[in-house]
Design a protein around this motif. Structure first.
Motif, PDB file in Angstrom:
ATOM      1  N   GLU A  17       0.807  -1.223   0.000  1.00 21.26           N
ATOM      2  CA  GLU A  17       0.000   0.000   0.000  1.00 21.26           C
ATOM      3  C   GLU A  17       0.838   1.270   0.000  1.00 21.26           C
ATOM      4  OE1 GLU A  17      -0.017  -1.215   4.464  1.00 21.26           O
ATOM      5  OE2 GLU A  17       0.392  -2.137   2.535  1.00 21.26           O
ATOM      6  N   PHE A  18       2.167   1.148   0.149  1.00 19.95           N
ATOM      7  CA  PHE A  18       3.062   2.305   0.161  1.00 19.95           C
ATOM      8  C   PHE A  18       3.831   2.475  -1.160  1.00 19.95           C
ATOM      9  CE2 PHE A  18       2.559   0.890   4.545  1.00 19.95           C
ATOM     10  CZ  PHE A  18       2.012   2.023   5.096  1.00 19.95           C
ATOM     11  N   GLN A  19       3.460   1.720  -2.164  1.00 18.74           N
ATOM     12  CA  GLN A  19       4.080   1.835  -3.482  1.00 18.74           C
ATOM     13  C   GLN A  19       3.811   3.233  -4.039  1.00 18.74           C
ATOM     14  OE1 GLN A  19       2.141  -0.377  -6.615  1.00 18.74           O
ATOM     15  NE2 GLN A  19       4.100  -0.792  -7.599  1.00 18.74           N
ATOM     16  N   GLN A  20       4.809   3.823  -4.684  1.00 17.12           N
ATOM     17  CA  GLN A  20       4.666   5.158  -5.261  1.00 17.12           C
ATOM     18  C   GLN A  20       4.779   5.077  -6.781  1.00 17.12           C
ATOM     19  OE1 GLN A  20       7.646   6.805  -2.289  1.00 17.12           O
ATOM     20  NE2 GLN A  20       6.427   8.602  -2.790  1.00 17.12           N
ATOM     21  N   LEU A  21       3.715   5.501  -7.464  1.00 19.94           N
ATOM     22  CA  LEU A  21       3.679   5.473  -8.922  1.00 19.94           C
ATOM     23  C   LEU A  21       3.976   6.845  -9.495  1.00 19.94           C
ATOM     24  CD1 LEU A  21       0.464   3.334  -9.471  1.00 19.94           C
ATOM     25  CD2 LEU A  21       2.838   2.561  -9.450  1.00 19.94           C
ATOM     26  N   GLY A  22       4.619   6.865 -10.625  1.00 22.20           N
ATOM     27  CA  GLY A  22       4.927   8.085 -11.352  1.00 22.20           C
ATOM     28  C   GLY A  22       5.127   7.729 -12.811  1.00 22.20           C
ATOM     29  N   PHE A  23       5.703   8.631 -13.591  1.00 22.09           N
ATOM     30  CA  PHE A  23       5.975   8.330 -14.991  1.00 22.09           C
ATOM     31  C   PHE A  23       7.171   9.127 -15.483  1.00 22.09           C
ATOM     32  CE2 PHE A  23       3.160  11.943 -15.140  1.00 22.09           C
ATOM     33  CZ  PHE A  23       3.591  12.705 -16.210  1.00 22.09           C
ATOM     34  N   LEU A  24       7.717   8.673 -16.602  1.00 22.94           N
ATOM     35  CA  LEU A  24       8.864   9.312 -17.239  1.00 22.94           C
ATOM     36  C   LEU A  24       8.426   9.850 -18.586  1.00 22.94           C
ATOM     37  CD1 LEU A  24      11.377   6.395 -16.619  1.00 22.94           C
ATOM     38  CD2 LEU A  24      11.033   8.385 -15.179  1.00 22.94           C
ATOM     39  N   PHE A  25       9.049  10.941 -19.020  1.00 22.97           N
ATOM     40  CA  PHE A  25       8.734  11.473 -20.344  1.00 22.97           C
ATOM     41  C   PHE A  25       9.998  11.963 -21.027  1.00 22.97           C
ATOM     42  CE2 PHE A  25       8.827  15.409 -17.993  1.00 22.97           C
ATOM     43  CZ  PHE A  25       9.307  16.341 -18.902  1.00 22.97           C
ATOM     44  N   GLU A  26       9.944  12.027 -22.348  1.00 23.34           N
ATOM     45  CA  GLU A  26      11.011  12.609 -23.160  1.00 23.34           C
ATOM     46  C   GLU A  26      10.369  13.537 -24.171  1.00 23.34           C
ATOM     47  OE1 GLU A  26      13.404   9.678 -25.062  1.00 23.34           O
ATOM     48  OE2 GLU A  26      14.269   8.978 -23.183  1.00 23.34           O
ATOM     49  N   ALA A  27      10.996  14.678 -24.403  1.00 19.67           N
ATOM     50  CA  ALA A  27      10.480  15.652 -25.363  1.00 19.67           C
ATOM     51  C   ALA A  27      11.621  16.147 -26.235  1.00 19.67           C
ATOM     52  CB  ALA A  27       9.835  16.826 -24.640  1.00 19.67           C
ATOM     53  N   GLU A  28      11.303  16.388 -27.481  1.00 23.84           N
ATOM     54  CA  GLU A  28      12.254  17.016 -28.389  1.00 23.84           C
ATOM     55  C   GLU A  28      11.746  18.433 -28.640  1.00 23.84           C
ATOM     56  OE1 GLU A  28      13.968  16.649 -32.939  1.00 23.84           O
ATOM     57  OE2 GLU A  28      12.799  15.000 -32.100  1.00 23.84           O
ATOM     58  N   LEU A  29      12.635  19.416 -28.503  1.00 24.44           N
ATOM     59  CA  LEU A  29      12.244  20.816 -28.639  1.00 24.44           C
ATOM     60  C   LEU A  29      12.733  21.392 -29.963  1.00 24.44           C
ATOM     61  CD1 LEU A  29      13.160  22.071 -25.059  1.00 24.44           C
ATOM     62  CD2 LEU A  29      11.000  21.116 -25.845  1.00 24.44           C
ATOM     63  N   THR A  30      12.084  22.479 -30.389  1.00 22.33           N
ATOM     64  CA  THR A  30      12.548  23.184 -31.581  1.00 22.33           C
ATOM     65  C   THR A  30      13.927  23.766 -31.310  1.00 22.33           C
ATOM     66  OG1 THR A  30      11.486  25.237 -30.868  1.00 22.33           O
ATOM     67  CG2 THR A  30      10.205  23.790 -32.318  1.00 22.33           C
ATOM     68  N   LYS A  31      14.656  24.073 -32.363  1.00 20.44           N
ATOM     69  CA  LYS A  31      16.028  24.567 -32.221  1.00 20.44           C
ATOM     70  C   LYS A  31      16.105  25.899 -31.475  1.00 20.44           C
ATOM     71  CE  LYS A  31      17.953  22.353 -36.304  1.00 20.44           C
ATOM     72  NZ  LYS A  31      18.642  21.266 -35.679  1.00 20.44           N
ATOM     73  N   ASN A  32      15.135  26.771 -31.683  1.00 17.78           N
ATOM     74  CA  ASN A  32      15.185  28.096 -31.054  1.00 17.78           C
ATOM     75  C   ASN A  32      14.327  28.184 -29.787  1.00 17.78           C
ATOM     76  OD1 ASN A  32      12.753  27.922 -32.316  1.00 17.78           O
ATOM     77  ND2 ASN A  32      12.844  29.907 -33.341  1.00 17.78           N
TER      78      ASN A  32
END
Length: 115
Positions: A17-32
């Motif tokens: 019951e003490f498990q902690q859930l989350g998530f990971l993300f990756e993003a690619e951004l414009t050059k400027n």
């Protein structure tokens, strides 16, 4: 094999019951893209308002909940929708909800959300 552990030990190990859930993300951004301004907006508009914790930078990171709580699917959807709506973000991928203490690379399969 299931071990019988005391409540105190389950809490210390972040299991059951003490498990902690989350998530990971990756993003690619414009050059400027102004990644510093993007992170500032992200922290103030999304992370702080939902009582979340963020480790990483504009190009990716981990999201979990402050304290000993788990991220909800609603939190995940709101964060990813905010990122996907930004013009600076070219592509975006994220994992589902994973155990933030014991997840394996196999459990961290990413889904392409934009781009």
């Amino acid at each position: 094999m299931s071990k019988t552990r005391s409540r105190r030990l389950r809490k210390k190990l972040h299991v059951g019951e003490f498990q902690q859930l989350g998530f990971l993300f990756e993003a690619e951004l414009t050059k400027n893209a102004d990644d510093e301004a993007l992170v500032d907006s992200f922290l103030s508009e999304v992370i702080a308002t939902r009582n979340l914790s963020f480790g990483g930078w504009a190009t990716g990171g981990a999201i979990d909940k402050l304290g000993r709580q788990s991220v909800t699917e609603d939190d995940r959807s709101a964060v990813l929708a905010w990122l996907a709506a930004r013009t600076e973000v070219i592509s975006l991928s994220a994992t589902g909800l994973v155990d933030m203490w014991y997840s394996t690379p196999e459990a961290q399969q990413r889904t392409q959300l934009k781009g």
